[in-house]
Design an enzyme around this catalytic site. Structure first.
Site, PDB file in Angstrom:
ATOM      1  N   ASN A  14     -78.530  69.742 -27.631  1.00  0.00           N
ATOM      2  CA  ASN A  14     -78.452  68.188 -27.137  1.00  0.00           C
ATOM      3  C   ASN A  14     -76.887  67.638 -27.452  1.00  0.00           C
ATOM      4  O   ASN A  14     -76.568  66.845 -26.629  1.00  0.00           O
ATOM      5  CB  ASN A  14     -79.499  67.592 -27.728  1.00  0.00           C
ATOM      6  CG  ASN A  14     -79.601  67.324 -28.921  1.00  0.00           C
ATOM      7  OD1 ASN A  14     -79.205  68.053 -29.696  1.00  0.00           O
ATOM      8  ND2 ASN A  14     -80.505  66.293 -29.513  1.00  0.00           N
TER       9      ASN A  14
ATOM     10  N   GLU B  53     -81.714  68.070 -40.141  1.00  0.00           N
ATOM     11  CA  GLU B  53     -81.864  66.921 -39.215  1.00  0.00           C
ATOM     12  C   GLU B  53     -82.849  67.345 -38.190  1.00  0.00           C
ATOM     13  O   GLU B  53     -82.584  68.092 -37.081  1.00  0.00           O
ATOM     14  CB  GLU B  53     -80.554  66.742 -38.595  1.00  0.00           C
ATOM     15  CG  GLU B  53     -79.506  66.332 -39.511  1.00  0.00           C
ATOM     16  CD  GLU B  53     -79.632  65.004 -40.214  1.00  0.00           C
ATOM     17  OE1 GLU B  53     -80.640  64.213 -39.841  1.00  0.00           O
ATOM     18  OE2 GLU B  53     -78.971  64.952 -41.282  1.00  0.00           O
TER      19      GLU B  53
ATOM     20  N   GLU C 218     -76.044  63.393 -43.018  1.00  0.00           N
ATOM     21  CA  GLU C 218     -74.586  63.867 -42.286  1.00  0.00           C
ATOM     22  C   GLU C 218     -73.610  62.643 -41.945  1.00  0.00           C
ATOM     23  O   GLU C 218     -74.147  61.848 -41.552  1.00  0.00           O
ATOM     24  CB  GLU C 218     -75.126  64.891 -40.869  1.00  0.00           C
ATOM     25  CG  GLU C 218     -75.585  65.933 -41.301  1.00  0.00           C
ATOM     26  CD  GLU C 218     -75.651  66.848 -40.229  1.00  0.00           C
ATOM     27  OE1 GLU C 218     -76.106  66.399 -39.108  1.00  0.00           O
ATOM     28  OE2 GLU C 218     -75.454  67.930 -40.248  1.00  0.00           O
TER      29      GLU C 218
HETATM   30  C1  SIN Z   1     -79.179  63.934 -32.468  1.00  0.00           C
HETATM   31  O1  SIN Z   1     -79.957  63.693 -31.457  1.00  0.00           O
HETATM   32  O2  SIN Z   1     -79.645  65.117 -33.054  1.00  0.00           O
HETATM   33  C2  SIN Z   1     -78.003  63.654 -32.683  1.00  0.00           C
HETATM   34  C3  SIN Z   1     -77.929  62.188 -32.284  1.00  0.00           C
HETATM   35  C4  SIN Z   1     -76.892  61.522 -32.802  1.00  0.00           C
HETATM   36  O3  SIN Z   1     -75.980  62.018 -33.373  1.00  0.00           O
HETATM   37  O4  SIN Z   1     -76.526  60.344 -32.258  1.00  0.00           O
END
Ligand code: SIN
Length: 477
Positions: A151, A250, A456
């Site tokens: 994504n 995550e 992160e």
């Molecule tokens: C994610 O959807 O894994 C990351 C989203 C972001 O960094 O804003």
């Protein structure tokens, strides 16, 4: 000079074709964008060994040298912003304006960690005796395995690779099989930036569970960082336990977005559109449940529906498109299942609620969704707004926290006392207060509960790739 769009994996400074290939597909058209090297586990193994060999010298490199490697990478990424963004759009379906934004967002992690590498401070601690001096130092952990999702094909790579390099670690990167081209383009730029051989290795392939197993169990790897689903994260966590690897996960979310009756409704609608529809709803921090106070439910749902109706759907390469396709048929099936289930349990469709064509799903608003629906419990990962009603602040907090996930949360209120109360009460790693944009390189991104482990970005993101060592200096007698 090697082009940015490559079809080979990158191990020990060599571009590897692999025994066969797999297709990378444009989700908007279904056409094959590229055939990419489909590596075997033996090749993943050799990437790990290359990273391990490289680490023996890279760990002793000067911090200024590592900062310079990152700064050059950062500059090259921005110089190739348009090309990188087009690759992101081609393989992920993301609208080009968002892909351009992702390049900036991803690059910001590189610059952040280039700077932060110089600040991995230790401390001195008063010893138990006057003769003892106690100090702490931070050292890079070793070989890092980074497994990144489709994504954010660029930003999730830089968010892991940049702190690892800043810390003096070497990396084996396994990008999602849907979006390996962006990661390979980043490797081309790392090569051009003069990164030493073996410091960054990119292994591409279809065998996600086999590669995940190797990367989470190989004892040469000391740190595993994964972004993806909670179910896969749990498997990797169990596998990594066997040799007690340090891990960052995550994982999934089920973000609530609470709109209180004292909120600025216009601002809440604007925040809602961003927090829900970024990448067509396919982000871990995407709002999954809108909790709206009864007295303003109709006003908010009307204004939000009007804004949703203005969203332009189409191929990501077409200039002003805001909503692209879903990544694949499984993604589309899940969205359809959630909508059908919610409607079957009494939800009203205010707009959308159907497939447009191919993998394109119409931006959708569902009102009066009940608590027993799939959408209330699971991440939908698509362009669907689900509106739930609440009466009191206590009820809203109880509803918001009624999930095993705890990544992002959002709420809108103009009452400063309520803002403090609710921000503290929400069980989530991230809280957006009157704010839908919560991602930024300087902030610690991460979840609690089943949304993950570790952070992160920010200075905490560097610590994830370092070990803390305590040194006790005595006088010797
Ligand atoms: C994610 O959807 O894994 C990351 C989203 C972001 O960094 O804003």
């Amino acid at each position: 000079m090697r082009k940015l769009k490559v079809d080979k994996a990158y191990i020990n400074g060599q571009w590897i074709a692999g025994a066969d290939t797999f297709d990378v597909v444009d989700p908007a058209t279904g056409s094959v964008v590229e055939k990419v090297a489909n590596l075997r586990i033996a090749e993943v193994h050799s990437a790990i060994e290359a990273a391990h060999t490289a680490w023996s010298s890279f760990k002793a490199s000067d911090v200024m040298q590592r900062a310079a490697l990152l700064e050059t990478w950062y500059r090259l990424i921005l110089e190739h912003k348009q090309e990188l963004a087009e690759i992101i759009t081609l393989e992920s379906g993301k609208p080009l304006t968002e892909s351009l934004g992702e390049v900036d967002y991803g690059a910001s992690f590189v610059l952040w960690f280039a700077e932060e590498s110089k600040r991995s401070y230790g401390e001195t601690i008063p010893g138990p005796r006057a003769s003892n001096k106690i100090l702490t130092i931070k050292q890079g952990i070793g070989v890092v395995a980074a497994i990144t999702p489709w994504n954010f094909p660029l930003a999730m790579v830089t968010r892991k690779v940049a702190p690892a390099i800043a810390a003096g670690c070497t990396v084996v990167l396994r990008p999602a099989s849907q979006t390996p081209l962006t990661a390979l383009a980043l490797a081309v730029l790392a090569e051009r930036a003069g990164w030493p051989v073996g410091v960054l290795n990119v292994v591409t392939g279809k065998d996600s569970s086999g590669m995940g197993h190797e990367l989470s169990t190989n004892p040469l790897i000391r740190k595993l960082s994964f972004t993806g689903s909670t179910s896969v994260g749990k498997i990797l966590m169990k596998q990594a336990a066997d040799n007690v690897k340090k891990i960052s996960l995550e994982l999934g979310g089920n973000a609530p977005f609470i709109v209180f009756e004292d909120a600025d409704i216009e601002a809440a609608v604007e925040g809602a559109i961003y927090a829900k529809f970024r990448n067509s709803g396919q982000t871990c921090v995407a709002v999954n449940r809108f909790l709206v106070q009864d007295s303003i439910f109709d006003q908010f749902s009307q204004q939000l529906t009007d804004a949703v109706n203005r969203l332009k759907v189409g191929h990501g390469m077409d200039g002003d498109v805001q909503i692209g396709p879903l990544i694949n048929q499984n993604g589309l099936d899940k969205v359809q299942e959630h909508v059908t289930d919610a409607v079957g349990k009494g939800a009203r469709i205010l707009t959308g609620g159907k497939v447009i064509e191919g993998l394109f799903y119409a931006p959708t608003v569902l009102a009066d969704v009940s608590a027993d629906t799939l959408i209330a419990k699971e991440e939908t990962f698509g362009p669907v707004v689900s509106l739930f009603r609440f009466k009191t602040e206590e009820e809203a907090i109880q509803m918001a926290n009624n999930t095993e996930f705890g990544l992002a949360s959002y709420f809108y209120s103009n009452d400063v006392h309520r803002c403090w109360r609710v921000a503290e009460a929400l069980e989530a790693g991230i809280v957006g207060v009157n704010e839908g944009r919560i991602s930024f390189a300087g902030a610690p991104f991460g979840g609690i509960k089943e949304s993950g482990v570790g952070r992160e970005g920010s200075r905490y993101g560097l610590d994830e790739y370092m070990e803390l060592k305590y040194i006790n200096f005595g006088r010797g007698k």
